[in-house]
Motif scaffolding. Structure first.
Motif, short mmCIF file in Angstrom:
data_model
loop_
_atom_site.label_atom_id
_atom_site.label_comp_id
_atom_site.label_asym_id
_atom_site.label_seq_id
_atom_site.Cartn_x
_atom_site.Cartn_y
_atom_site.Cartn_z
N ILE A 1 -3.69 0.12 -3.08
CA ILE A 1 -2.87 -1.09 -3.17
C ILE A 1 -2.32 -1.20 -4.59
CG2 ILE A 1 -2.90 -3.60 -3.02
CD1 ILE A 1 -5.03 -3.45 -0.97
N VAL A 2 -1.08 -1.57 -4.68
CA VAL A 2 -0.45 -1.75 -5.99
C VAL A 2 -0.91 -3.08 -6.57
CG1 VAL A 2 1.72 -1.85 -7.26
CG2 VAL A 2 1.54 -0.40 -5.23
N LEU A 3 -1.77 -3.01 -7.59
CA LEU A 3 -2.23 -4.23 -8.26
C LEU A 3 -1.24 -4.71 -9.31
CD1 LEU A 3 -6.03 -3.54 -8.81
CD2 LEU A 3 -4.90 -4.69 -6.90
N LEU B 1 3.23 2.86 2.67
CA LEU B 1 2.50 2.81 3.94
C LEU B 1 2.69 1.48 4.65
CD1 LEU B 1 -0.85 4.52 2.85
CD2 LEU B 1 1.12 5.57 3.98
N GLU B 2 2.56 0.39 3.89
CA GLU B 2 2.69 -0.93 4.51
C GLU B 2 3.15 -1.93 3.45
OE1 GLU B 2 -0.05 -4.27 6.88
OE2 GLU B 2 -0.82 -2.25 6.48
N LYS B 3 4.10 -2.74 3.84
CA LYS B 3 4.58 -3.80 2.97
C LYS B 3 3.64 -5.01 3.05
CE LYS B 3 8.62 -2.24 1.40
NZ LYS B 3 9.00 -2.17 -0.04
N SER C 1 0.86 -1.18 0.00
CA SER C 1 0.00 0.00 0.00
C SER C 1 0.89 1.23 0.00
CB SER C 1 -0.91 0.01 1.23
OG SER C 1 -0.13 0.04 2.41
N ILE C 2 0.62 2.15 -0.92
CA ILE C 2 1.46 3.34 -1.08
C ILE C 2 0.59 4.58 -1.07
CG2 ILE C 2 3.23 2.09 -2.36
CD1 ILE C 2 2.14 3.32 -4.93
N GLU C 3 1.25 5.71 -0.89
CA GLU C 3 0.59 7.00 -0.91
C GLU C 3 1.35 7.93 -1.85
OE1 GLU C 3 -1.16 9.47 2.66
OE2 GLU C 3 0.96 10.00 2.36
N LEU D 1 -3.35 1.27 -9.10
CA LEU D 1 -3.75 1.40 -7.70
C LEU D 1 -5.24 1.12 -7.54
CD1 LEU D 1 -1.83 4.62 -6.56
CD2 LEU D 1 -1.13 2.25 -6.35
N ARG D 2 -5.56 0.51 -6.42
CA ARG D 2 -6.97 0.24 -6.12
C ARG D 2 -7.24 0.63 -4.67
NH1 ARG D 2 -11.36 -2.65 -8.04
NH2 ARG D 2 -12.73 -3.58 -6.49
N ASP D 3 -8.31 1.37 -4.48
CA ASP D 3 -8.69 1.80 -3.15
C ASP D 3 -10.22 1.87 -3.07
OD1 ASP D 3 -8.55 2.63 -0.56
OD2 ASP D 3 -7.92 4.68 -1.01
N VAL D 4 -10.72 1.96 -1.88
CA VAL D 4 -12.16 2.09 -1.65
C VAL D 4 -12.40 3.42 -0.96
CG1 VAL D 4 -14.18 1.12 -0.52
CG2 VAL D 4 -12.44 -0.40 -1.46
N VAL D 5 -13.11 4.30 -1.65
CA VAL D 5 -13.38 5.66 -1.15
C VAL D 5 -14.90 5.81 -1.00
CG1 VAL D 5 -13.08 8.13 -1.54
CG2 VAL D 5 -11.32 6.52 -2.31
N PHE D 6 -15.31 6.07 0.24
CA PHE D 6 -16.74 6.22 0.55
C PHE D 6 -17.56 5.01 0.09
CE2 PHE D 6 -15.28 10.67 0.18
CZ PHE D 6 -15.54 11.09 1.48
N GLY D 7 -16.98 3.84 0.26
CA GLY D 7 -17.67 2.60 -0.07
C GLY D 7 -17.61 2.19 -1.52
#
Length: 203
Positions: A129-131, A170-172, A107-109, A144-150
């Protein structure tokens, strides 16, 4: 005149030719030549090359070779395009973006300019998340894939864009939380999973 021409001719014939002739039962033809070879004076290389270039004399090549390999125009164009791409990548290199080590599943920012052009200070942060990572020269980018407001959101971010300011990990191994190793280059199957599994943003 004739004798000097014969001596030059005999001197230019290598001794291995005489030995091969004796093996092939042509000794009577070369007996006289063998006798003259022992007494004939060897002329200079320049005289032999200028007088009889066609007789047992091969042109001396340089160490690199005089023969130039044919290169098709298509290969030359590909080589030129590769050099141009490498030069453009070096010019657009940003240590805060391209020297950051991240892998698929992390996960990156990203901090990128939202509006106002390259020199603007109005930036926004994008998480996910790096797909997958796609490497195509200046077109290199990450999925990148993320969930924003559901709602799940997929993005492809070009890494050589001047709008990208920096990248922070952010996290490995965000997908499996470090329990097991990721062995795939693309994690597109996460699009079919529950949105909670790919949620990085807390809202």
């Amino acid at each position: 005149m004739f004798s000097s021409l014969v001596n030059k001719t005999l001197a230019s014939i290598p001794r291995c030719a005489v030995a091969n002739a004796f093996k092939q039962n042509r000794a009577p033809q070369f007996q006289l030549l063998a006798q003259n070879l022992s007494t004939a004076t060897t002329p200079s290389t320049n005289d032999a090359e200028t007088d009889m270039l066609f007789h047992h004399i091969r042109p001396q090549r340089n160490k690199e070779g005089t023969h130039k390999k044919f290169i098709s125009p298509r290969k030359r164009a590909n080589k030129m395009m590769t050099e141009i791409t490498l030069a453009a990548k070096e010019k657009a290199h940003n240590p805060k973006v391209h020297d950051v080590a991240f892998r698929v599943g992390d996960s990156i920012e990203l901090t990128m300019v939202s509006q106002g052009g390259v020199s603007s200070n109005q930036t926004e942060k994008i998480r996910g998340i790096v797909l997958g990572i796609e490497k195509k020269g200046l077109g290199t980018g990450v999925y990148l894939r993320d969930v924003v407001f559901g709602e799940p959101v997929d993005r492809k971010i070009p890494l050589y864009s001047p709008l990208i300011k920096d990248i922070k990990v952010l996290e490995k191994n965000f997908v499996f939380k470090g329990k097991r190793k990721i062995k795939r280059a693309k994690l597109y199957y996460l699009r079919d999973r529950l949105p909670q599994e790919t949620r990085v943003t807390k809202y």
